[in-house]
Design a protein around this motif. Sequence first.
Motif, PDB file in Angstrom:
ATOM      1  N   ASP A  46       8.230  21.115  34.808  1.00  0.00           N
ATOM      2  CA  ASP A  46       7.791  21.232  33.404  1.00  0.00           C
ATOM      3  C   ASP A  46       6.811  20.133  33.034  1.00  0.00           C
ATOM      4  OD1 ASP A  46       9.425  23.398  33.112  1.00  0.00           O
ATOM      5  OD2 ASP A  46      10.979  22.381  31.945  1.00  0.00           O
ATOM      6  N   ASP A  87      13.375  21.194  38.090  1.00  0.00           N
ATOM      7  CA  ASP A  87      12.889  21.943  36.916  1.00  0.00           C
ATOM      8  C   ASP A  87      12.118  21.029  35.968  1.00  0.00           C
ATOM      9  OD1 ASP A  87      13.818  24.365  37.661  1.00  0.00           O
ATOM     10  OD2 ASP A  87      15.561  24.400  36.319  1.00  0.00           O
ATOM     11  N   ILE A  88      12.726  19.856  35.700  1.00  0.00           N
ATOM     12  CA  ILE A  88      12.091  18.916  34.765  1.00  0.00           C
ATOM     13  C   ILE A  88      10.757  18.426  35.325  1.00  0.00           C
ATOM     14  CG2 ILE A  88      12.322  16.625  33.716  1.00  0.00           C
ATOM     15  CD1 ILE A  88      15.397  17.260  33.528  1.00  0.00           C
ATOM     16  N   LYS A 101      18.456  20.630  41.316  1.00  0.00           N
ATOM     17  CA  LYS A 101      17.757  21.741  40.660  1.00  0.00           C
ATOM     18  C   LYS A 101      17.245  21.332  39.275  1.00  0.00           C
ATOM     19  CE  LYS A 101      18.318  26.487  39.083  1.00  0.00           C
ATOM     20  NZ  LYS A 101      17.877  26.127  37.747  1.00  0.00           N
ATOM     21  N   ASP A 102      18.109  20.643  38.505  1.00  0.00           N
ATOM     22  CA  ASP A 102      17.702  20.186  37.170  1.00  0.00           C
ATOM     23  C   ASP A 102      16.498  19.256  37.262  1.00  0.00           C
ATOM     24  OD1 ASP A 102      19.639  21.615  35.865  1.00  0.00           O
ATOM     25  OD2 ASP A 102      21.095  19.969  35.800  1.00  0.00           O
TER      26      ASP A 102
END
Lengths: 186, 104
Positions: free
Chosen positions: A28, A24-25, A20-21
Amino acid sequence: MNKKEYLEKLESELGQMSYKDVKDIMDDIGEHFDEGVAHGKTEEDIAAGLGSPEELAKSFREGGTVASVLQKKQAPVQNARQKDTTASAIFVILFNLFVAIPLWIAIVCAIFTVGAIEIGLIAGLVGLVLAIPGFGNFLAAGICLAITIALAVVFVAVLIILVTKYFVIGTGKYISWNKKIWKEGL
Amino acid sequence: MNSQFKKGVLDMCVLAVLEDKDSYGYDLADSLSRMIQLADGTVYPILRKMASEGYVTTYLKESQNGPPRKYYHITPEGKKKLEGDRKEWREFAEAVDKLIGGIS
């Protein structure tokens, strides 16, 4: 490096972060590329502007480590400083009690003693001058003695003024030195 | 400028920009890199960290041309943090100025 290459490199550098991290990155940074292209930049320019993917990944992995390292370094310094001032406060008290204050009193006594001698000399001189007219044959000797005593009076007076002056200056300096040690440690 | 200098104050700068109005990553990177020399990527790890600490929240908002943007909004905790950091920074900067013989 274009967008695809940059994101691939960044993803591989992020290592063992959760899915998930990482997603997300990727979103972005992907959005950053899209915005840049919408502003008329090339993908290569945007990639160069972002900084190397290795460094960016490192910053993501470390999060807020810089701040915590600084805090850890600061804490012991403050403790050590506090210990130092406690020790130096004790030093100031003991040093003053057993060395500085007795010494100071001794110097004050010495100045007063010399002052008393000066008063004695002046009194002797006045008495001598008053008695000179009755000396008769010893007139010349009497005048010589009076001049000698007068010189001694002037010499002792200058001595007292100088010593008192430097003593007052020295006391002031000593007090500010004490304050400095009290506050900042030795 | 020394990168160690920047690292310590960038969180504060990002919060200060967000205090003015909500913003998105590209715009934040642009506003900061116009004033301070840094890589555009720098703001993203900071924003992520501050979101996890509760100083900012995010929401998606449609843009006029293209896909929706992720906007960042400063929370009451973030404002409190910014106020504290700002005070601390001013005191620090004043002391440093005095020490190095700048503005007195």
